[in-house]
Scaffold this active site. Structure first.
Site, PDB file in Angstrom:
ATOM      1  N   TRP A   1      73.236 -71.574 -25.092  1.00 42.86           N
ATOM      2  CA  TRP A   1      72.243 -72.150 -24.156  1.00 42.86           C
ATOM      3  C   TRP A   1      71.339 -72.978 -25.053  1.00 42.86           C
ATOM      4  O   TRP A   1      70.589 -72.445 -25.873  1.00 42.86           O
ATOM      5  CB  TRP A   1      71.448 -71.033 -23.466  1.00 42.86           C
ATOM      6  CG  TRP A   1      70.481 -71.533 -22.449  1.00 42.86           C
ATOM      7  CD1 TRP A   1      70.747 -72.029 -21.212  1.00 42.86           C
ATOM      8  CD2 TRP A   1      69.050 -71.596 -22.595  1.00 42.86           C
ATOM      9  NE1 TRP A   1      69.593 -72.381 -20.568  1.00 42.86           N
ATOM     10  CE2 TRP A   1      68.531 -72.133 -21.393  1.00 42.86           C
ATOM     11  CE3 TRP A   1      68.168 -71.249 -23.597  1.00 42.86           C
ATOM     12  CZ2 TRP A   1      67.182 -72.333 -21.173  1.00 42.86           C
ATOM     13  CZ3 TRP A   1      66.804 -71.449 -23.391  1.00 42.86           C
ATOM     14  CH2 TRP A   1      66.324 -71.990 -22.191  1.00 42.86           C
TER      15      TRP A   1
ATOM     16  N   HIS B   1      46.650 -74.484   4.506  1.00 45.88           N
ATOM     17  CA  HIS B   1      45.842 -75.118   3.440  1.00 45.88           C
ATOM     18  C   HIS B   1      46.671 -76.107   2.644  1.00 45.88           C
ATOM     19  O   HIS B   1      46.522 -76.226   1.435  1.00 45.88           O
ATOM     20  CB  HIS B   1      45.255 -74.028   2.530  1.00 45.88           C
ATOM     21  CG  HIS B   1      44.412 -73.044   3.277  1.00 45.88           C
ATOM     22  ND1 HIS B   1      43.091 -73.268   3.588  1.00 45.88           N
ATOM     23  CD2 HIS B   1      44.743 -71.857   3.840  1.00 45.88           C
ATOM     24  CE1 HIS B   1      42.630 -72.248   4.284  1.00 45.88           C
ATOM     25  NE2 HIS B   1      43.604 -71.382   4.451  1.00 45.88           N
TER      26      HIS B   1
ATOM     27  N   ASN C   1      71.712 -66.912 -32.327  1.00 44.76           N
ATOM     28  CA  ASN C   1      71.024 -66.897 -31.032  1.00 44.76           C
ATOM     29  C   ASN C   1      69.535 -66.847 -31.348  1.00 44.76           C
ATOM     30  O   ASN C   1      69.058 -65.896 -31.960  1.00 44.76           O
ATOM     31  CB  ASN C   1      71.437 -65.651 -30.232  1.00 44.76           C
ATOM     32  CG  ASN C   1      70.554 -65.461 -28.994  1.00 44.76           C
ATOM     33  OD1 ASN C   1      69.973 -66.431 -28.505  1.00 44.76           O
ATOM     34  ND2 ASN C   1      70.422 -64.231 -28.529  1.00 44.76           N
ATOM     35  N   GLY C   2      68.802 -67.886 -30.991  1.00 49.70           N
ATOM     36  CA  GLY C   2      67.362 -67.876 -31.249  1.00 49.70           C
ATOM     37  C   GLY C   2      66.886 -69.272 -31.617  1.00 49.70           C
ATOM     38  O   GLY C   2      67.534 -70.270 -31.317  1.00 49.70           O
TER      39      GLY C   2
ATOM     40  N   ARG D   1      74.964 -65.240 -20.695  1.00 49.39           N
ATOM     41  CA  ARG D   1      73.763 -65.438 -21.513  1.00 49.39           C
ATOM     42  C   ARG D   1      73.519 -66.915 -21.822  1.00 49.39           C
ATOM     43  O   ARG D   1      72.476 -67.291 -22.330  1.00 49.39           O
ATOM     44  CB  ARG D   1      73.888 -64.659 -22.825  1.00 49.39           C
ATOM     45  CG  ARG D   1      74.058 -63.156 -22.665  1.00 49.39           C
ATOM     46  CD  ARG D   1      74.358 -62.492 -23.988  1.00 49.39           C
ATOM     47  NE  ARG D   1      73.278 -62.673 -24.917  1.00 49.39           N
ATOM     48  CZ  ARG D   1      72.216 -61.855 -24.989  1.00 49.39           C
ATOM     49  NH1 ARG D   1      72.138 -60.816 -24.192  1.00 49.39           N
ATOM     50  NH2 ARG D   1      71.237 -62.074 -25.834  1.00 49.39           N
TER      51      ARG D   1
ATOM     52  N   CYS E   1      71.578 -67.304 -26.110  1.00 48.84           N
ATOM     53  CA  CYS E   1      73.015 -67.486 -26.382  1.00 48.84           C
ATOM     54  C   CYS E   1      73.648 -66.104 -26.539  1.00 48.84           C
ATOM     55  O   CYS E   1      72.985 -65.089 -26.554  1.00 48.84           O
ATOM     56  CB  CYS E   1      73.201 -68.248 -27.678  1.00 48.84           C
ATOM     57  SG  CYS E   1      72.260 -69.764 -27.762  1.00 48.84           S
TER      58      CYS E   1
ATOM     59  N   LYS F   1      65.451 -67.303  -5.411  1.00 49.63           N
ATOM     60  CA  LYS F   1      66.911 -67.118  -5.295  1.00 49.63           C
ATOM     61  C   LYS F   1      67.567 -68.401  -4.815  1.00 49.63           C
ATOM     62  O   LYS F   1      68.561 -68.861  -5.358  1.00 49.63           O
ATOM     63  CB  LYS F   1      67.237 -65.990  -4.317  1.00 49.63           C
ATOM     64  CG  LYS F   1      67.011 -64.613  -4.861  1.00 49.63           C
ATOM     65  CD  LYS F   1      67.978 -64.148  -5.929  1.00 49.63           C
ATOM     66  CE  LYS F   1      67.579 -64.276  -7.327  1.00 49.63           C
ATOM     67  NZ  LYS F   1      66.404 -63.774  -7.913  1.00 49.63           N
TER      68      LYS F   1
ATOM     69  N   GLU G   1      60.348 -64.528  -3.861  1.00 49.92           N
ATOM     70  CA  GLU G   1      61.693 -64.179  -4.346  1.00 49.92           C
ATOM     71  C   GLU G   1      62.764 -64.909  -3.550  1.00 49.92           C
ATOM     72  O   GLU G   1      63.738 -65.409  -4.112  1.00 49.92           O
ATOM     73  CB  GLU G   1      61.901 -62.668  -4.281  1.00 49.92           C
ATOM     74  CG  GLU G   1      63.289 -62.190  -4.630  1.00 49.92           C
ATOM     75  CD  GLU G   1      63.732 -62.534  -6.053  1.00 49.92           C
ATOM     76  OE1 GLU G   1      62.883 -62.927  -6.890  1.00 49.92           O
ATOM     77  OE2 GLU G   1      64.934 -62.448  -6.337  1.00 49.92           O
TER      78      GLU G   1
ATOM     79  N   LYS H   1      70.822 -65.735 -18.477  1.00 49.27           N
ATOM     80  CA  LYS H   1      70.476 -64.439 -17.902  1.00 49.27           C
ATOM     81  C   LYS H   1      69.183 -63.888 -18.462  1.00 49.27           C
ATOM     82  O   LYS H   1      68.413 -63.261 -17.757  1.00 49.27           O
ATOM     83  CB  LYS H   1      71.600 -63.431 -18.158  1.00 49.27           C
ATOM     84  CG  LYS H   1      71.360 -62.064 -17.520  1.00 49.27           C
ATOM     85  CD  LYS H   1      71.241 -62.160 -16.029  1.00 49.27           C
ATOM     86  CE  LYS H   1      70.897 -60.849 -15.382  1.00 49.27           C
ATOM     87  NZ  LYS H   1      70.557 -61.005 -13.949  1.00 49.27           N
TER      88      LYS H   1
ATOM     89  N   GLU I   1      67.466 -71.223  -7.534  1.00 53.17           N
ATOM     90  CA  GLU I   1      68.218 -71.099  -8.787  1.00 53.17           C
ATOM     91  C   GLU I   1      69.725 -71.094  -8.591  1.00 53.17           C
ATOM     92  O   GLU I   1      70.452 -71.358  -9.529  1.00 53.17           O
ATOM     93  CB  GLU I   1      67.756 -69.891  -9.598  1.00 53.17           C
ATOM     94  CG  GLU I   1      67.968 -68.553  -9.008  1.00 53.17           C
ATOM     95  CD  GLU I   1      67.505 -67.447  -9.982  1.00 53.17           C
ATOM     96  OE1 GLU I   1      67.175 -66.375  -9.496  1.00 53.17           O
ATOM     97  OE2 GLU I   1      67.491 -67.656 -11.207  1.00 53.17           O
TER      98      GLU I   1
HETATM   99  C1  AGP Z   1      65.710 -64.216 -11.627  1.00 47.70           C
HETATM  100  O1  AGP Z   1      66.742 -64.377 -10.674  1.00 47.70           O
HETATM  101  C2  AGP Z   1      65.947 -65.068 -12.848  1.00 47.70           C
HETATM  102  N1  AGP Z   1      67.235 -64.894 -13.371  1.00 47.70           N
HETATM  103  C3  AGP Z   1      64.840 -64.972 -13.863  1.00 47.70           C
HETATM  104  O2  AGP Z   1      63.681 -65.413 -13.220  1.00 47.70           O
HETATM  105  C4  AGP Z   1      64.552 -63.582 -14.477  1.00 47.70           C
HETATM  106  O3  AGP Z   1      64.044 -62.706 -13.499  1.00 47.70           O
HETATM  107  C5  AGP Z   1      63.488 -63.772 -15.573  1.00 47.70           C
HETATM  108  O4  AGP Z   1      64.023 -64.617 -16.561  1.00 47.70           O
HETATM  109  C6  AGP Z   1      63.017 -62.457 -16.204  1.00 47.70           C
HETATM  110  O5  AGP Z   1      64.092 -61.846 -16.859  1.00 47.70           O
HETATM  111  P1  AGP Z   1      63.902 -60.309 -17.345  1.00 47.70           P
HETATM  112  O6  AGP Z   1      63.711 -59.480 -16.111  1.00 47.70           O
HETATM  113  O7  AGP Z   1      65.163 -59.994 -18.072  1.00 47.70           O
HETATM  114  O8  AGP Z   1      62.682 -60.259 -18.236  1.00 47.70           O
END
Ligand code: AGP
Length: 616
Positions: free
Chosen positions: A76, A513, A102-103, A27, A2, A494, A490, A611, A497
């Site tokens: 969040w 496989h 936040n937590g 966030r 959050c 992308k 990757e 994020k 997400e």
């Molecule tokens: C990647 O596009 C995502 N947003 C997510 O997987 C991110 O890379 C992951 O949460 C790790 O975050 P960080 O690099 O801040 O540790």
């Protein structure tokens, strides 16, 4: 994760809270709220499910009197579904205390049961409402002020928190505290105002002077002064002010429709910023103080373990190939969450590299703490200056990718990969594994990358057309070999997400496989086929797909002979095999971006994501 924000000073607090929360929305954004206080209106607490836009609509229709103290929150959800009553801020039963958090408070249920026995009532399902009432109970029972009550209460909770709380009986101060979640204090001009926030974005137009709260610290923040104490031993901490060099422009979209697109297009500059200052005067060696200062230790390293999550984990996979190429010692890459719950082998001559854009990812932080407890040497590759992981590691290097607002990581991953490339070269130099001639060749290729990334970005119109053709697919497969395998993962991440299309990344040879059973006309396959070596192998993979009526999008070198094999080919500038992933990353990002935009998705704030995942 959050976002929290707070202000005490001489300005009208509401616009500061609203703008601050908008900059923290990346966030977490499933609900938002604010609470302000002034003598005549009392507490003005407004909160709602949904994004900041919902909160602004509510605020426009609610009565508000200018106040100089307030806190805000964008959520969040961890405990309690996203709805109005579970949104923050939360008030205590008496209504005197108001808190944002936040937590996660892990032992909130036992505390809640105790408080219920003492007559407390709860409106929400959150751990946060339990915390604010625990503080109230301590304050009443011990007859202490808010700061002391917060300190006593926090010594009774288990979990992670960054909190801001105020007491209407002392409306000239906010108490803030952190453990496991970030919190930074902005020192206002003429020091008669202070800002509190989860990161620096909410207040950088007001001040560039900040104090990072350390783990386990509590701050009493008044307009005129701040006091910081250690929550456990109550020791007073001296105030260490850091001057920032971030500009407001960096957190604005400019002419771009989304932050993600802006950050994709910033990548040529990011590469320059990542290696700027890391080449010696006459460019004959890489210099990373985190490595040079620890030459002795690094010369004895006989294994490297890379820790990360999500895209940072994927950067680590490329790092594995590069480090084994350049250094010739075993390299392992671990999901932080898996590593920390195994019984991992941690040895004295291991080097642990923690990769994290935010520097706050809970699983990576926890894995790092486990490694530190066994005295192995740790190196951090982070983007956010002053972040928890950056401060915890024995040494490290900031990627200098600049602020990344888009939840989907783009330029941060690019900078991590560049950093790993430089790290591998530098470590090879330290361990005399790289001749000066070889170094010069790699250095020149590194310096040529920004221009090559610009050329890859210029392919965007063609990539957009391909996105239109494939945007209706429900599943994608991404394939790559060796250095391109991490990029297959990757590319799939992308797409998943931000467009919510299911996608999987696989080593190309693995297709036979199992995944080949999925191949048909409805399963587009993106093949990253940029390797010079092994190209005949990838050709057979492509033919296997075509033979099963599969459609294939190829990412290939400009001079590649493979073009005719594909339904659609994206021809990118050439470089060494080890560096091709850095260029192939661009079309993968743009393809995912444009498919998501075509599908009308919220590219910068995809559903369910945040994020930085500061909860486990
Ligand atoms: C990647 O596009 C995502 N947003 C997510 O997987 C991110 O890379 C992951 O949460 C790790 O975050 P960080 O690099 O801040 O540790």
């Amino acid at each position: 994760m959050c976002g929290i924000v707070g202000y005490v000073g001489h300005r009208d607090v509401l616009p500061i809270l609203i703008n601050g929360l908008k900059r923290l929305e990346y966030r977490g954004y499933d609900s938002a709220g604010i609470a302000t206080y002034n003598e005549s209106q009392g507490i003005n607490l407004v909160k709602t499910k949904g994004k900041m836009a919902n909160l602004e609509v509510l605020l426009e229709s609610s009565y508000y009197q200018e106040s100089f103290l307030g806190i805000g929150h964008t959520r969040w959800a961890t405990h309690g579904i996203p709805n109005d009553v579970n949104s923050h801020p939360h008030a205590s039963n008496s209504g005197d205390l108001v808190l944002v958090h936040n937590g996660i408070i892990e032992n909130y249920e036992s505390i809640k049961n105790l408080l219920i026995k003492r007559g407390y009532e709860f409106k929400s399902d959150t751990d946060t409402e339990v915390l604010v009432n625990l503080i109230e109970e301590v304050k009443k029972k011990e007859q202490v002020k808010l700061g002391k009550a917060v300190q006593i209460a926090l010594n009774q909770v288990v979990g992670a928190y960054a909190i801001a709380v105020f007491d209407i009986n002392k409306p000239n101060e906010i108490v803030a505290a952190r453990l496991g979640s970030p919190l930074v204090i902005g020192i206002g001009a003429e020091s008669n105002e202070h800002f509190i926030a989860s990161d620096i974005h909410p207040f950088i137009e007001y001040t560039k002077s900040v104090v990072y709260l350390e783990e386990g610290e509590l701050a009493i923040v008044k307009g005129k002064k701040i006091k910081i104490r250690n929550i456990k031993d109550d020791k007073l901490k001296s105030i260490l002010i850091t001057e920032l060099n971030v500009e407001l422009e960096e957190i604005r979209k400019g002419d771009y429709e989304h932050f993600m697109l802006k950050e994709i297009h910033e990548q040529p500059k990011v590469i320059l910023d990542t290696y700027r200052g890391r080449l010696s005067e006459n460019k004959d060696m890489i210099k990373m103080s985190g490595l040079i200062d620890n030459k002795e230790i690094l010369s004895k390293i006989d294994r490297i373990v890379i820790l990360g999550c999500g895209s940072s984990y994927i950067a680590g996979l490329l790092g594995e190939y590069l480090l084994e190429d350049f250094i010739g010692i075993p390299v392992e890459v671990e999901y932080s969450s898996e590593f920390r719950y195994r019984n991992p082998i941690i040895r004295e001559n291991d080097l642990f590299i923690a990769i994290s854009q935010s520097g706050e990812t809970a699983d990576t932080l926890a894995a790092l703490k486990l490694v530190k407890s066994k005295n192995a040497f740790t190196f951090g590759i982070c983007n956010v200056v002053g972040s928890s992981i950056a401060r915890l590691t024995d040494a490290g290097a900031y990627t200098h990718a600049g602020v990344e607002i888009g939840v989907a990581s783009t330029k941060a991953l690019m900078s991590q990969m560049i950093m790993l490339y430089m790290f591998a070269i530098h470590l090879a130099q330290i361990r005399q594994k790289l001749s000066q001639d070889k170094f010069n060749i790699y250095r020149d290729e590194l310096l040529s990358l920004p221009e090559k990334i610009e050329r890859a970005l210029a392919l965007e119109p063609a990539i957009k057309k391909i996105a239109y053709i494939y945007s209706e697919a429900n599943n994608f497969l991404y394939l790559g070999r060796k250095y391109n395998y991490p990029m297959a993962l990757e590319g799939a991440l992308k797409l998943k997400e931000i467009s919510y299309i299911h996608a999987e990344g696989y080593p190309a040879a693995e297709m036979k496989h199992g995944p080949i059973a999925l191949i048909d006309n409805d399963m587009p396959v993106v093949v990253i086929a940029t390797e010079n070596e092994n190209s005949e192998k990838i050709i057979s993979n492509i033919q296997e797909i075509k033979a099963r009526n599969g459609r294939v999008i190829g990412i290939i070198r400009e001079d590649s002979k493979l073009k005719s094999l594909f339904d659609h080919a994206i021809e990118i500038p050439s470089t060494f095999d080890q560096l091709m992933p850095i260029i192939s990353l661009v079309p993968l990002q743009l393809l995912a971006y444009h498919i998501a935009v075509i599908k009308g998705k919220n590219v910068d704030q995809p559903r369910n994501l945040a994020k930085s995942v500061t909860v486990e």
